[in-house]
Scaffold this active site. Structure first.
Site, PDB file in Angstrom:
ATOM      1  N   GLU A 134       0.814  -1.231   0.000  1.00 59.33           N
ATOM      2  CA  GLU A 134       0.000   0.000   0.000  1.00 59.33           C
ATOM      3  C   GLU A 134       0.841   1.272   0.000  1.00 59.33           C
ATOM      4  O   GLU A 134       0.352   2.330  -0.399  1.00 59.33           O
ATOM      5  CB  GLU A 134      -0.972   0.023   1.188  1.00 59.33           C
ATOM      6  CG  GLU A 134      -2.178  -0.871   1.036  1.00 59.33           C
ATOM      7  CD  GLU A 134      -1.922  -2.268   1.557  1.00 59.33           C
ATOM      8  OE1 GLU A 134      -0.721  -2.616   1.749  1.00 59.33           O
ATOM      9  OE2 GLU A 134      -2.882  -3.014   1.780  1.00 59.33           O
ATOM     10  N   GLY A 135       2.074   1.190   0.472  1.00 57.88           N
ATOM     11  CA  GLY A 135       2.957   2.365   0.419  1.00 57.88           C
ATOM     12  C   GLY A 135       3.186   2.797  -1.027  1.00 57.88           C
ATOM     13  O   GLY A 135       3.031   3.966  -1.394  1.00 57.88           O
ATOM     14  N   HIS A 136       3.536   1.808  -1.859  1.00 59.04           N
ATOM     15  CA  HIS A 136       3.727   2.109  -3.282  1.00 59.04           C
ATOM     16  C   HIS A 136       2.426   2.636  -3.906  1.00 59.04           C
ATOM     17  O   HIS A 136       2.435   3.547  -4.726  1.00 59.04           O
ATOM     18  CB  HIS A 136       4.143   0.849  -4.042  1.00 59.04           C
ATOM     19  CG  HIS A 136       5.436   0.240  -3.591  1.00 59.04           C
ATOM     20  ND1 HIS A 136       5.503  -0.977  -2.947  1.00 59.04           N
ATOM     21  CD2 HIS A 136       6.711   0.673  -3.687  1.00 59.04           C
ATOM     22  CE1 HIS A 136       6.759  -1.275  -2.686  1.00 59.04           C
ATOM     23  NE2 HIS A 136       7.528  -0.286  -3.117  1.00 59.04           N
ATOM     24  N   GLN A 175      22.707   0.102  -6.095  1.00 58.27           N
ATOM     25  CA  GLN A 175      22.464   0.759  -4.810  1.00 58.27           C
ATOM     26  C   GLN A 175      22.580  -0.205  -3.630  1.00 58.27           C
ATOM     27  O   GLN A 175      22.356   0.186  -2.490  1.00 58.27           O
ATOM     28  CB  GLN A 175      21.100   1.467  -4.801  1.00 58.27           C
ATOM     29  CG  GLN A 175      19.896   0.552  -4.813  1.00 58.27           C
ATOM     30  CD  GLN A 175      18.616   1.307  -5.113  1.00 58.27           C
ATOM     31  OE1 GLN A 175      18.425   1.848  -6.205  1.00 58.27           O
ATOM     32  NE2 GLN A 175      17.723   1.376  -4.142  1.00 58.27           N
ATOM     33  N   SER A 219       6.815  -2.128   4.168  1.00 58.02           N
ATOM     34  CA  SER A 219       8.057  -2.267   3.404  1.00 58.02           C
ATOM     35  C   SER A 219       8.065  -3.628   2.731  1.00 58.02           C
ATOM     36  O   SER A 219       7.583  -4.617   3.304  1.00 58.02           O
ATOM     37  CB  SER A 219       9.265  -2.159   4.351  1.00 58.02           C
ATOM     38  OG  SER A 219      10.432  -2.632   3.711  1.00 58.02           O
ATOM     39  N   ARG A 256      10.479  -5.430   2.429  1.00 57.38           N
ATOM     40  CA  ARG A 256      11.364  -6.297   3.212  1.00 57.38           C
ATOM     41  C   ARG A 256      10.675  -6.913   4.430  1.00 57.38           C
ATOM     42  O   ARG A 256      11.208  -7.855   5.011  1.00 57.38           O
ATOM     43  CB  ARG A 256      12.592  -5.509   3.685  1.00 57.38           C
ATOM     44  CG  ARG A 256      13.558  -5.168   2.554  1.00 57.38           C
ATOM     45  CD  ARG A 256      14.802  -4.490   3.099  1.00 57.38           C
ATOM     46  NE  ARG A 256      15.862  -4.402   2.113  1.00 57.38           N
ATOM     47  CZ  ARG A 256      16.165  -3.306   1.422  1.00 57.38           C
ATOM     48  NH1 ARG A 256      15.475  -2.197   1.589  1.00 57.38           N
ATOM     49  NH2 ARG A 256      17.153  -3.321   0.553  1.00 57.38           N
TER      50      ARG A 256
HETATM   51  P1  AMP Z   1      11.040   0.702  -2.862  1.00 55.52           P
HETATM   52  O1  AMP Z   1      10.288  -0.205  -3.784  1.00 55.52           O
HETATM   53  O2  AMP Z   1      11.156   0.175  -1.478  1.00 55.52           O
HETATM   54  O3  AMP Z   1      12.338   1.172  -3.459  1.00 55.52           O
HETATM   55  O4  AMP Z   1      10.143   1.991  -2.700  1.00 55.52           O
HETATM   56  C1  AMP Z   1       9.678   2.702  -3.824  1.00 55.52           C
HETATM   57  C2  AMP Z   1       9.043   3.978  -3.362  1.00 55.52           C
HETATM   58  O5  AMP Z   1       7.959   3.683  -2.480  1.00 55.52           O
HETATM   59  C3  AMP Z   1      10.004   4.888  -2.572  1.00 55.52           C
HETATM   60  O6  AMP Z   1       9.761   6.238  -2.929  1.00 55.52           O
HETATM   61  C4  AMP Z   1       9.615   4.614  -1.155  1.00 55.52           C
HETATM   62  O7  AMP Z   1       9.891   5.681  -0.271  1.00 55.52           O
HETATM   63  C5  AMP Z   1       8.114   4.408  -1.286  1.00 55.52           C
HETATM   64  N1  AMP Z   1       7.625   3.662  -0.139  1.00 55.52           N
HETATM   65  C6  AMP Z   1       8.045   2.451   0.299  1.00 55.52           C
HETATM   66  N2  AMP Z   1       7.394   2.088   1.420  1.00 55.52           N
HETATM   67  C7  AMP Z   1       6.547   3.114   1.707  1.00 55.52           C
HETATM   68  C8  AMP Z   1       5.595   3.361   2.758  1.00 55.52           C
HETATM   69  N3  AMP Z   1       5.396   2.491   3.736  1.00 55.52           N
HETATM   70  N4  AMP Z   1       4.914   4.517   2.724  1.00 55.52           N
HETATM   71  C9  AMP Z   1       5.115   5.435   1.735  1.00 55.52           C
HETATM   72  N5  AMP Z   1       5.991   5.257   0.723  1.00 55.52           N
HETATM   73  C10 AMP Z   1       6.703   4.112   0.710  1.00 55.52           C
END
Ligand code: AMP
Length: 284
Positions: A36-38, A62, A186, A188
């Protein structure tokens, strides 16, 4: 229908045709295994832009040598279904070979903003982030790009980079999306053991308690110590850092300006990061 593009050439052509029609392109860079963050970034991109592109690419440059690049969760069919439900117009999912056919050895050096917090224990992480983002910006050609405050240092580094290098894209910050118990979502998190998953909400609890303590007059030094003590007491993880800094400059904090209270906690196979933002007296 969500279109899936795997080559740089096709991605460029698609973006160019939309740009020619005068459309704004909202871009959400991710490493996939969506949650849901994405999807909150996608929702904000939809609000701001005519079309939404998401990239899914686990960027090797990275990750440090002993980090979790190989074990990072990946599931493109699952991601494609979630992205389609969220109305993503296009997924750009290139292979590593497509993105890095050769290494000319040129790097972006992000400077002091990338050397503390996560940069202290991941010294080349933000070099890799900026390397892949510049490539992706040049390929996707977005008008707007959306980043989560979950990775608050990344937001600060990217905003600085875009400003310093006049990169023609507007950067948008999106608030952290959390589980019901407070744990920041996350990709992870799936690698936490059952026991670690039970402990992990203590991280956000400690940060919130630290924020309250700071707002009621505790010194920054004491606040950081309290946060670290609580996390060490309530989890089996090891503190990588607890920091209180000005946000987004990541310089010395002052009470009148916005600050960030952030931490990273290392579990045997997962490193979790989280933060809270504290408004400055100028903004209250
Ligand atoms: P990642 O796939 O972990 O590299 O994250 C991709 C994007 O999603 C990045 O801009 C993260 O900051 C954002 N993101 C990841 N987890 C969250 C979250 N829990 N809430 C808001 N944005 C998130």
């Amino acid at each position: 229908m969500t279109r899936i593009i795997e080559t740089i050439e096709e991605m460029r052509e698609w973006s160019a045709s939309l740009r020619a029609e005068g459309k704004t392109i909202g871009y959400v860079p991710t490493m996939g295994y969506l949650h849901e963050g994405h999807l909150a970034l996608v929702a904000e991109a939809h609000r701001v832009s005519d079309v939404v592109v998401m990239s899914i690419f686990v960027n090797p440059t990275q990750f440090g040598p002993n980090e979790d690049f190989d074990s990072y969760p990946r599931d493109l069919p699952r991601d494609a279904a979630l992205a389609a439900d969220a109305g993503v117009d296009c997924i750009f999912a290139p292979s590593t070979e497509e993105m890095y056919p050769a290494d000319g050895g040129i790097r972006i050096v992000p400077g002091p903003i990338a050397q503390q917090m996560c940069g202290a224990s991941r010294p080349t992480h933000f070099d890799g982030v900026l390397q892949v983002l510049l490539k992706l910006f040049n390929i996707v050609s977005p008008t707007d790009a959306f980043f989560g405050l979950k990775d608050a240092q990344q937001v600060a580094v990217v905003e600085t980079f875009v400003r310093d290098f006049n990169v023609p894209v507007r950067i948008h910050r999106v608030p952290i999306v959390r589980e019901r118990d407070g744990l920041a979502k996350s990709s992870r998190n799936v690698h936490l053991t059952e026991q670690e998953r039970k402990e992990a909400p203590a991280i956000y609890r400690a940060l919130q308690a630290g924020k309250e303590a700071l707002e009621t007059g505790m010194s920054p030094h004491e606040v950081k110590r309290q946060v670290a003590t609580e996390i060490e007491r309530d989890t089996s993880g090891t503190i990588d850092y607890v920091e209180l800094l000005d946000y987004p400059s990541l310089g010395e904090p002052t009470e009148d300006r916005e600050r960030i209270l952030a931490c990273a906690v290392q579990f045997p196979t997962v490193r979790l990061i989280d933060n809270v933002i504290i408004k400055g007296s100028e903004q209250r």
